[in-house]
Enzyme design. Structure first.
Site, short mmCIF file in Angstrom:
data_model
loop_
_atom_site.label_atom_id
_atom_site.label_comp_id
_atom_site.label_asym_id
_atom_site.label_seq_id
_atom_site.Cartn_x
_atom_site.Cartn_y
_atom_site.Cartn_z
N GLU A 150 0.89 -1.18 0.00
CA GLU A 150 0.00 0.00 0.00
C GLU A 150 0.91 1.21 0.00
O GLU A 150 1.71 1.41 0.92
CB GLU A 150 -0.91 -0.02 1.23
N CYS A 191 -1.44 8.72 4.19
CA CYS A 191 -1.44 8.26 2.80
C CYS A 191 -2.67 8.77 2.06
O CYS A 191 -2.63 9.03 0.86
CB CYS A 191 -1.42 6.73 2.75
#
Length: 996
Positions: A755, A789
């Site tokens: 990720e 993120c």
């Protein structure tokens, strides 16, 4: 000054209900009189023949349980703020296609309803479902003109609005009030608008209140209180950070403003009411009110008041507090009792925060029961307290008339445009009773949010207003007492609304949180954090020899761990979640000192870590149990089962050093793997504490190895031949390096679960509510110092509304407090280290030369980077993720929307996307066009919840599957099919002995 008010924030309903039910019964004679009075009022409502119409008529015509009603609500909320024709046409098409306005048979004879229905039906004929303004609408426009369609719909909205507000300006409202036909009316004027987001907003609202007080005062006449007009003031409109954690600032800045307005109102001897806010602001509001009432300049004035909400479980305690305050300062106070307007928001907030219970009742009957009990208490406090009962419920009115007796000293209140027939009949039945009209004042654009709130509040199926005029509903049904509807204390709560802890049912518990607006809970947490702060010593990096040994030990541990039952592994994870919640203060202290986390971020991270443990435990019990029996021929048994791969290397980032670290490990362990965990070098102590916690929960030391170090240590682990898989969260560049390393190794092909980051965009069109956009942009771009993120990097604004949006966003960003994350009032803490600060400073310097600067905040010394806002000429100028509180803005014309989508797609990233629009077609087009892992519509775009919003992206943003989702664990496992010939020993006994 701190208020003496204290009451449990979200107590259990049962105890409250038992007390209320025991005190609710009246004599048969009283009940009989109440029934007769309420029946007369209901009959008047049903006999009403208002040729113009009102709110109740609209609610009956377009019920919120119908598609037309829902479409109308959304249309009313947004249409009048849309400045450009293209977006307005698309919005009208979208909403009118949602309902059957063409064939809607108008039941009402009221002009307001018929005119609105005619306009909506006309527009709907022009805009058929599935057709576009460029199609049928374009052809029809040649005959009636496209502006006519748009104008008809806008006029329908304005026509409705004109009956909900008394005037667009205070002057208009006063003129209209002077012409009112009801006898000597009392008014309380409410200056419409959202809460302040900026200092300029707060000043504008203050000036609006001040001007209104002067205008009302000059027109007030000579009658004494309470027979004088008043004004309602919203505290959240007077301060841009009206929140519990900013209490010190609010008291310094807001209290003098409120005192000044109150002194002005005192000069005209007006009623001055502080409106109610959400439950998390109640204690703060009482602090502000207490400080204001204590001002000596307000002595001798009986007009100061406040609104309190009967749906709040603390309402009785608030009454006690206000009575004590009035006695302390020898004052008479006015108290408006309302049922409450934010019920849905309160329920959701408590669920999101993982509270022990709800601050409001979950059954309307409990609110009604509490309303009457609170009213009875207020009546008993006359004359020190002057009660003002806001209600449109005939049964409530009749009950209060009975309880009040004939002594007066109180009034009823109604919303402008509602309750006309009820109060007209009340005036005939009881000429001695007075009522006040709560009258909204403001432009049609400011009306929108108010209008929708009233529609939601009064249009629900459980609302008296929604059903009172319906002849199909027996009067006896409307006369049912709240106590009878509840029955007994065990039925006090709504069984269809689980407690926040039980939100996910039997599968797993919701993580436990606290409400910062609950002062006792916040003070207790801060005290616990203070005593749990510990000094941290140095942690040395592992050598290559130590890293290799960790893999070897884990491989040995895998042999035993993989044979531990799935239920036993899950039980260990559940125990780890419990330990996380028990050690919450210590973990928060470390997250603040080592990770630079603000209090809300640190609390949220502990909760997320607990959610990961419980979610993967629940998923693991289902996936790694006895396997899945596959279909097949008789005489054999085929089972597909999952089993661990071997040793997984888990490489986690510094921005979520507890939640992602534990989430990776928990998933790998639950799948039966042994784990070598390599945390970020910036947050080693958090990783050490978390690893010790898992060991304490029962995970064997050999099955979980912790290896500290920098990127070189991580690289050595990835290169190891005995590694069966890697799970990684971090930069796209490092993910590529790991991928190449794994591909270059001889031996089995092992999985990489990555990720990574993203150039995360938010698209905002002209139908979006500016205040909501500002809230969500500031939260998504600047909170956590932009170090998520999922954080917003690129804001794409429709040009027609961009200037106003940017102004509000910049103003809201200015109000953020930057500093020590241990201070609960701080919104933006430091970036992680000097290197991160240097990168961000270099980017900011470059942007100052290449882009238009809208905002540059001021940061204290240290590793702090203040929020910045830059405007780019094109989205393609932003070519890489900027991991900090820097927002880039681009504008687009509505006609160029497809190009905007292409620009976003061209980045190659696909992690998160925000969309703010009321046009469903625009939302659906955007989602279909952009391959993005997590799409957030009309909300902020950070803070994905485990098991609710599984997180992960496409393209340059990761490999999937999504963390915290149902497909994640399987990626850590291999599949094994076991096929057994059950007829091998002598034949198929099961088949031969089966009955026919």
């Amino acid at each position: 000054m701190t208020s003496a008010f204290s009451a449990p924030y979200a107590p259990d309903d049962t105890g409250i209900a038992a007390k209320l039910l025991a005190e609710a019964r009246l004599t048969p004679e009283q009940d009989s009189r109440i029934d007769r009075a309420a029946t007369r009022l209901i009959a008047a409502i049903r006999a009403r023949d208002d040729r113009f119409g009102g709110v109740e008529d609209m609610l009956r015509e377009y019920a919120l349980s119908t598609k037309e009603g829902l479409a109308l609500m959304v249309l009313a909320e947004a249409l009048l703020r849309v400045p450009d024709a293209r977006t307005a046409d698309a919005f009208i098409e979208d909403k009118l296609a949602d309902g059957d306005f063409i064939h809607h048979e108008t039941k009402s004879t009221a002009f307001l309803v018929n005119a609105s229905a005619w306009a909506l039906g006309l527009s709907a004929r022009a805009i058929q479902p599935g057709e576009t303004p460029q199609g049928t609408l374009g052809r029809l426009a040649k005959r009636i003109g496209l502006p006519a369609v748009r104008t008809a719909t806008r006029q329908a909205m304005r026509l409705m609005g004109s009956h909900f507000v008394l005037g667009e300006t205070i002057g208009d409202a006063l003129d209209r009030a002077a012409k009112a036909s009801d006898r000597a009316p009392r008014y309380s004027y409410d200056m419409l608008g959202e809460g302040a987001r900026t200092a300029d907003d707060a000043q504008r609202y203050h000036d609006s209140y001040a001007a209104a007080i002067d205008a009302i005062g000059r027109a007030a006449g000579n009658k004494p209180l309470p027979d004088r007009p008043g004004i309602s003031v919203k505290l959240s409109a007077l301060h841009p950070r009206y929140e519990a954690v900013s209490r010190d600032r609010v008291m310094i800045e807001l209290v003098p403003r409120l005192i000044a307005l109150a002194q002005q109102a005192k000069g005209y001897d007006l009623n001055f009411t502080v409106d109610a806010e959400e439950a998390d602001r109640l204690e703060l509001s009482l602090d502000v009110i207490d400080a204001t009432i204590a001002d000596p300049a307000l002595r001798g004035w009986d007009g100061f008041g406040l609104a309190i909400q009967a749906y709040q479980k603390r309402c009785m305690a608030v009454i006690d507090h206000i009575d004590a305050l009035a006695r302390k300062h020898d004052r008479r106070l006015m108290v408006r009792l309302v049922k409450g307007a934010y019920w849905d928001t309160e329920i959701k907030r408590a669920q999101e925060r993982g509270l022990d219970g709800y601050p409001v009742f979950t059954r309307k009957a409990m609110t009604d029961l509490n309303y009457v009990a609170c009213a009875q208490k207020l009546l008993a406090l006359r004359p020190r307290i002057f009660p003002q009962f806001a209600t449109h419920n005939a049964l409530t009115v009749a009950t209060l008339l009975e309880l009040a007796g004939g002594s007066g000293g109180y009034e009823f209140q109604r919303l402008h445009g509602m309750g006309d027939a009820l109060y007209a009949q009340l005036g005939k039945d009881r000429p001695d009773i007075r009522w006040r009209t709560y009258a909204p004042v403001g432009s049609h654009r400011d009306l929108l949010a108010y209008l929708v709130r009233r529609l939601l509040e009064n249009g629900a199926n459980s609302s008296f207003v929604a059903v009172a005029a319906d002849e199909a509903v027996p009067v006896a049904t409307l006369l049912q007492r709240p106590a009878d509807l509840i029955g007994n204390a065990a039925r006090a709560s709504n069984q269809h609304i689980p407690l926040p802890r039980d939100l996910y049912g039997r599968e797993r518990a919701n993580s436990s949180g606290i409400e910062f607006g609950d002062r006792k809970a916040l003070d207790r947490l801060l005290a616990d954090i203070a005593v749990n702060k510990t000094a941290t010593g140095g942690i040395s990096n592992a050598s290559s020899t130590q890293a290799n040994k960790a893999v070897a030990d884990a491989l040995a541990g895998f042999a035993r761990w993989s044979h531990v039952s799935a239920d036993a592994r899950a039980t260990m994870l559940d125990r780890a979640a419990d330990l996380l919640e028990q050690r919450r203060p210590s973990l928060i202290a470390l997250l603040q000192s080592e990770g630079g986390k603000t209090l809300d971020d640190a609390l949220g991270e502990v909760r997320e870590a607990a959610d990961f443990c419980r979610y993967y435990a629940a998923q693991g019990r289902k996936l790694f149990g006895s396997g899945e029996v596959m279909p097949g021929p008789t005489g054999e048994r085929n089972v597909l089962q999952l089993r661990g791969r071997g040793v997984f290397v888990a490489i986690s980032p510094w921005n979520f050093p507890l939640a992602i670290f534990l989430g990776q490990i928990a998933a790998a362990l639950m799948a039966g793997n042994a784990v070598v965990a390599k945390p970020a070098e910036q947050t080693p102590h958090i990783a050490a504490m978390a690893t010790a916690l898992l060991h304490e929960a029962g995970v064997p030391a050999q099955a979980l190895q912790l290896v500290q170090g920098d990127g070189r240590v991580g690289a050595a682990l990835v290169e190891h031949l005995d590694v069966a898989g890697v799970v990684f969260t971090g930069s796209t560049e490092v993910a590529r390096m790991i991928n190449r390393t794994l591909a270059a190794k001889d031996g089995p092909i092992v999985p990489l679960i990555a990720e990574t980051g993203g150039i995360n965009a938010m698209i905002v069109d002209a139908t979006a509510l500016p205040e909501q956009v500002a809230d969500d942009v500031v939260m998504s771009a600047f909170r956590s110092a932009g170090q998520r993120c999922s954080a917003l990097r690129l804001l794409v604004l429709q040009d027609d509304v961009a200037d106003r949006m940017i102004e509000m966003i910049v103003g809201a960003a200015r109000e953020l407090k930057i500093g020590d994350p241990a201070d609960p009032s701080v919104h933006v803490g430091p970036v992680i280290d000097v290197e991160a600060k240097q990168k961000l400073d270099a980017h900011v310097a470059r942007m100052k030369n290449e882009a238009r600067l809208h905002h540059a905040g001021t940061a204290p010394s240290g590793n702090f980077v203040a929020p910045h806002v830059f405007e780019l000429s094109s989205a393609r100028q932003l070519t890489a993720e900027v991991f900090g509180p820097v927002l880039h803005v681009v504008r687009y014309r509505a006609a160029d929307f497809d190009r905007v989508l292409s620009d976003i797609a061209a980045t190659g990233y696909g992690l998160t996307l925000g969309i703010h629009s009321r046009i469903d077609d625009m939302i659906e087009r955007t989602i279909a066009r952009l391959q993005v892992g997590n799409v957030y519509v009309n909300r902020n775009m950070t803070g994905a919840v485990v098991g609710v919003q599984p997180f992960g992206g496409f393209g340059l943003s990761g490999t999937g599957p999504k963390a915290g989702g149902p497909h994640y664990l399987a990626r850590f496992a291999t599949e094994q099919t076991v096929s057994i010939n059950t007829a091998a020993a002598g034949g198929n006994a099961a088949l031969m002995t089966a009955s026919d």
